[in-house]
Scaffold this active site. Sequence first.
Site, mmCIF file in Angstrom:
data_model
loop_
_atom_site.group_PDB
_atom_site.id
_atom_site.type_symbol
_atom_site.label_atom_id
_atom_site.label_comp_id
_atom_site.label_asym_id
_atom_site.label_seq_id
_atom_site.Cartn_x
_atom_site.Cartn_y
_atom_site.Cartn_z
ATOM 1 N N MET A 79 0.814 -1.271 0.107
ATOM 2 C CA MET A 79 0.119 -0.012 0.086
ATOM 3 C C MET A 79 0.906 1.055 0.001
ATOM 4 O O MET A 79 1.813 1.454 0.797
ATOM 5 C CB MET A 79 -0.874 0.137 1.214
ATOM 6 C CG MET A 79 -1.557 1.393 1.364
ATOM 7 S SD MET A 79 -2.931 1.612 0.341
ATOM 8 C CE MET A 79 -3.852 0.209 0.246
ATOM 9 N N CYS A 80 0.469 2.232 -0.816
ATOM 10 C CA CYS A 80 1.391 3.532 -0.929
ATOM 11 C C CYS A 80 0.445 4.562 -0.949
ATOM 12 O O CYS A 80 -0.904 4.512 -1.388
ATOM 13 C CB CYS A 80 2.155 3.321 -2.174
ATOM 14 S SG CYS A 80 3.064 1.920 -2.313
ATOM 15 N N GLY A 81 1.053 5.706 -0.531
ATOM 16 C CA GLY A 81 0.449 6.878 -1.009
ATOM 17 C C GLY A 81 1.149 7.630 -1.937
ATOM 18 O O GLY A 81 2.269 7.650 -2.209
ATOM 19 N N ARG B 55 -0.237 6.674 4.901
ATOM 20 C CA ARG B 55 -0.304 5.524 4.234
ATOM 21 C C ARG B 55 0.896 4.645 3.764
ATOM 22 O O ARG B 55 0.865 3.356 3.717
ATOM 23 C CB ARG B 55 -1.108 5.933 2.720
ATOM 24 C CG ARG B 55 -2.334 6.523 2.647
ATOM 25 C CD ARG B 55 -2.785 6.980 1.373
ATOM 26 N NE ARG B 55 -2.736 5.815 0.409
ATOM 27 C CZ ARG B 55 -4.028 5.184 0.315
ATOM 28 N NH1 ARG B 55 -5.156 5.779 0.746
ATOM 29 N NH2 ARG B 55 -4.007 4.244 -0.654
ATOM 30 N N ASN C 167 0.574 1.865 -6.887
ATOM 31 C CA ASN C 167 -0.305 1.532 -5.517
ATOM 32 C C ASN C 167 -0.813 0.401 -5.818
ATOM 33 O O ASN C 167 -2.229 0.728 -6.281
ATOM 34 C CB ASN C 167 -0.984 3.032 -5.072
ATOM 35 C CG ASN C 167 -1.703 2.524 -3.803
ATOM 36 O OD1 ASN C 167 -1.399 1.564 -3.131
ATOM 37 N ND2 ASN C 167 -2.964 3.390 -3.745
#
Length: 621
Positions: A1-3, A28, A76
């Site tokens: 998970m990424c921002g 995030r 993402n």
Amino acid sequence: MCGIFCLLSLSPFESPHDQRLHQNLSRRGPNSTQDLTITHPNPFYRCLFSAHVLHMRGALTPQPVRDAGGNVLLWNGEIFGGIAVAPEENDTRVMASQLSACDTPAELLSVVSRVRGPWAFVYYQQAQHCLWFGRDFFGRRSLLWQFDAAAEALTLTSVGGACSPTGADPWLEVPAAGVYRVDLKAGRVGGTGAVTLEVYPWATAGGGLPSSDKVPSNCVATMNQWGLGLPPPVSPLNTSVPEVGAEVLRSSSASRVAAGDLEEVLASRERTGEADHLNAVLSEAVRRRVQSLPCDIRDESSPPPPPPPNDHASVAVLFSGGIDSMILAALADRHVPAQQPIDLLNVAFMLQEPRTLKPQQQAAKKKSERRHTDRHKPTADSTNAPEVSSPFDVPDRLTGRAGLLELRALNPERRWNFVEVNVTQEELQRARRERVRHLVQPLDTVLDDSIGCAVWFAARGEGFVARGGERTPFASPAKVILTGIGADEQLAGYSRHRVRFQTSGHQGLVQELAMELGRISSRNLGRDDRVIADHGKEARFPYLDEDVVDYLNSLPVWRKADLSLPRGVGEKLLLRQGARALGLGSSALLPKRAMQFGSRIAKMENSHERASDRCNRLLSA
Ligand SMILES: *[C@@H]1O[C@H](CO)[C@@H](O)[C@H](O)[C@H]1NC(C)=O
Ligand SMILES: *[C@@H]1O[C@H](CO)[C@@H](O)[C@H](O)[C@H]1NC(C)=O
Ligand SMILES: *[C@@H]1O[C@H](CO)[C@@H](O)[C@H](O)[C@H]1NC(C)=O
Ligand SMILES: *[C@@H]1O[C@H](CO)[C@@H](O)[C@H](O)[C@H]1NC(C)=O
Ligand SMILES: *[C@@H]1O[C@H](CO)[C@@H](O)[C@H](O)[C@H]1NC(C)=O
């Protein structure tokens, strides 16, 4: 998970850009933060890429990823299939190298459309001077956009905030209608000053351009000049309806059983091959989602990370004890290593509606609560709710406990951590003010507020676990959170499905289901992704696995639900048959209860509101 975040400026003047967004993005992705700016002099454009990475598995792969050709990827997503990711590889790198090999739009689309799993991405193709971005078919990852006409700047971001950067236009969710491309050489379209967004839509019956109110003002979405589209990852919904005779027969048989025992009704339905098949595809969907975890994939270049301590769960389930979450827990049990616990996250809002008071007194009390809630912790007065033993014994808590007993019976060896997340009015208001109201944006209804808050507290996983008669404080360390969303939309779980069936039969029901799966990205998924990811955790949606949806889409509606049967059996009938086959007991017969009612968050608030009203609580600071 990424921002992920990208600011595209078409004017050489510095674009104002709100640093506070970075804080929200880095929640995030707390493990690595990097920025990269690319400036092109003539024609002028500048792209600021910013990536905040949550470490999930393998070696940490920082982003933005830039290849030798100068292309830049913000990814993402999770590749659960479709493109091979060897155990020692990282999916971000695999995606970057696949995209590097693409020249033409058709090549790029063919890579993107092969991915099975959730994604949102931004990709800069240097030689072609263009910027690509989009969300997967169901919209399982959030991506917002906004255009600032004065600064000639387009912003793309995983999460926005209640206040938009320049106070100008509000954030909008990028519609999960396909992938988008901006030709950076084209600049602003002469005269109109508009930015053109070329759309490559999912090639489905309802596919096409997003409606203009979903596109930032001063941007124009147009069909790409080649007429290219993306093949959808699932087959279209089977729209057949039973022959008229069969329908009449069914409803008359239903009235006979209506008063009967639900157990009997379910038992009288033969176990069908469909139920077993559904269990098989769902089980595989859960397996893919619980086995792609931190630490079980090693990178040769780094020493193997220490395995998580045995008492740490890596998988949690948003758990109401209802059939959707019970099935996820039972299937996770098959695939999570035996010595690892599984965390069951169960949220309850303090029940304090004084039912014994007369309406006027209630109104007066509510008023004073409103005035004082920020300063006074509301106390649980047990005399106000004589019918329950604890103010947190809300419906979902009770079904959750019953579900726990069933899971224990199913696998007594497993450590099931039933996490009681008890939320007071005061905590609710603080979390809403400080976090949730930024996260649900741009969604803004009473329902978004209730679900957003309930999911935020549940996913945080802070509560109490009972051990040997004592409750000890507990914080779930699991980074993967399974949620049951998508089951009701596909298997006719909501009461509105029953209404639709009663008024317009199978035909109407099929139309309703088709419409709901089509809008699940804008109704639920972006919001839930933003809310859950705020804890540095990742939502995974087994009921929206491509193979699961593909299978359910292939079945005619009457195999999935029989709404002539009573509540608690008829809706999601196929899932209930599957639950029985998995060895689950009475949880297979619980009627659908929406989270806002089951957790009682809706009771905490003004009961005269309608779910679709705009929620004022989300606006006030
Ligand atoms: C990632 O960040 C979280 C939160 O700060 C931290 O608990 C975790 O140990 C980090 N993981 C790695 C591999 O650095
Ligand atoms: C790739 O790396 C990112 C960041 O470290 C991580 O979140 C992701 O889970 C990795 N994927 C695989 C398949 O190892
Ligand atoms: C990010 O979240 C914080 C609360 O933590 C909020 O104050 C801020 O306004 C948000 N950022 C933006 C740009 O809205
Ligand atoms: C949380 O709620 C349950 C009721 O469901 C109650 O038994 C328990 O004592 C509560 N825990 C705390 C710490 O208040
Ligand atoms: C839809 O369901 C009917 C009835 O089971 C079946 O005959 C038909 O082949 C299905 N259609 C598709 C496109 O799967």
